[in-house]
Enzyme design. Structure first.
Site, PDB file in Angstrom:
ATOM      1  CG  ASP A   1      -7.393  -4.263  -1.501  1.00 48.66           C
ATOM      2  OD1 ASP A   1      -6.612  -4.711  -1.971  1.00 48.66           O
ATOM      3  OD2 ASP A   1      -7.577  -4.463  -0.250  1.00 48.66           O
ATOM      4  CD  GLU A   2      -1.899  -3.674  -3.465  1.00 43.90           C
ATOM      5  OE1 GLU A   2      -1.124  -3.061  -3.007  1.00 43.90           O
ATOM      6  OE2 GLU A   2      -1.950  -4.728  -3.405  1.00 43.90           O
TER       7      GLU A   2
END
Ligand code: TTP
Ligand code: MG
Length: 349
Positions: free
Chosen positions: A107-108
């Site tokens: 998620d990053e």
């Protein structure tokens, strides 16, 4: 070194947000994702929706404790397949914005957006957020700063759905009162030793003589810590292509030995995996079929094709042939397909 512009993006309550994307009826409710989704079982919270966080629920907390704090919360099992698929879509959007994109986790990611041809940083960030919202119905928080260290801090400053810019002239003011533990590499042990030196904030750390830090923490770490405390970080954004694969699998509600049915499911899964391979512009070489029997014994058979391909007419026959190599004495609990040994397909001319 010329001034860089680095963007860090971190999805909000990622696993929970993907669950809500798929089950809109959960929106606005306290939602906890973790383990097998049963708060009476052992297991920890992977993530919690922001509504659940109001009850003090956070990642790594035992599920039972989360239940104690908020019994009315919705508890869901971890569904990595779904999060990985959502992640691929997010990352594909990001990679469209800058060729220099470093994926850090599900998620990053960091994007180097120094090149002014990519667009004005703030507008670019708004555009990224809008696309993620419109296309995936997910929200992200973005930080923009002159380096990775600060961009990552910035993305965390106004979560969820945040957009934070740290300008070069604001660095020391932003860092001054933050706890030193917010810096890279400063975990609980280092934090405790810094406290013994009377250092709690990043500002205090920045004013500690580098010689003293080197004496306590060693040359490399002491020096790095000192630089980071001034907001200095020269590490480049490194586009890194994970050795990936495209896979799909299903676990059946009831174990089965119905071969035509199993073959039909495998066909659908193969089609799905192949479609994603195509959409993302890859070709693959290795096809793997996995079967888990009712007793949880898991067998895989793999075949490597003579050449990279993105043609279903190559991939499906390989999968079908692998399927025919399995034994069918026991019933089947799970079946799956993976396409791996990937390369990016060259642009068609
Ligand atoms: P994070 O980005 O740390 O958390 P988050 O996206 O859920 O929430 P936010 O960024 O808005 O604060 O982690 C991303 C995902 O990684 C998270 O959704 C679940 C997973 N994860 C775990 O499984 N265990 C953990 O301890 C943490 C921190 C995250
Ligand atoms: Mg996140």
């Amino acid at each position: 070194m010329p001034e860089r512009v680095i963007l860090h993006i971190d999805m909000d309550a990622f696993f929970a947000a993907v669950e809500i994307q798929q089950h809109p009826e959960y929106a606005g409710k306290p939602l906890v994702v973790g383990g097998r989704g049963n708060p009476q079982e052992r297991g920890v919270v992977a993530t919690a929706s922001y509504e659940a966080r109001q009850y003090g629920i956070h990642s790594a907390m035992p599920l039972r404790e989360a239940y104690r704090r908020c019994p009315q919360a919705i508890f869901l099992p971890v569904d990595y397949q779904a999060y990985a698929e959502a992640s691929e879509k997010v990352m594909a959007i990001l990679q469209g914005f800058s060729p220099v994109t470093e994926i850090i986790g599900l998620d990053e990611a960091f994007l180097d957006i120094t090149d002014t041809a990519l667009g004005e940083p703030l507008e670019l960030a708004k555009h990224i957020k809008a696309r993620i919202k419109n296309e995936l119905d997910l929200t992200a928080s973005i930080g923009i700063a002159p380096n990775k260290l600060l961009a990552k801090m910035a993305s965390d400053m106004q979560k969820p759905d945040g957009l934070t810019v740290i300008k070069p002239e604001e660095i020391s003011k932003v860092l001054e009162n933050m706890p030193a533990s917010r810096l890279w590499g400063i975990g609980p042990k280092t934090e405790a030793r810094l406290k013994q030196l009377g250092v709690r904030t990043i500002g205090q750390l920045a004013r500690t003589p580098v010689e003293q830090l080197i004496e306590v923490f060693g040359e490399a770490f002491g020096r790095a810590m000192h630089e980071h405390a001034q907001g200095i970080d020269h590490s480049p954004v490194e586009p890194y292509h994970e050795p990936r694969s495209f896979s799909r699998e299903v676990t059946f509600q009831r174990d089965t030995r119905n071969l035509p049915f199993l073959r039909q499911i495998l066909y659908r899964l193969t089609k799905d995996a192949w479609q994603r391979l195509q959409e993302e512009g890859y070709q693959g070489k290795t096809v793997t079929v996995k079967i888990r029997y009712e007793d949880f014994v898991t067998i895989t058979h793999a075949h490597t094709l003579p050449a990279f391909t993105d043609s279903f007419d190559d991939i499906w026959p390989a999968a079908r042939a692998l399927f025919n190599r399995f034994e069918w004495k026991k019933r089947v609990r799970l079946i799956g397909i993976r396409i791996s040994s990937l390369e990016i397909k060259e642009a068609e001319r």
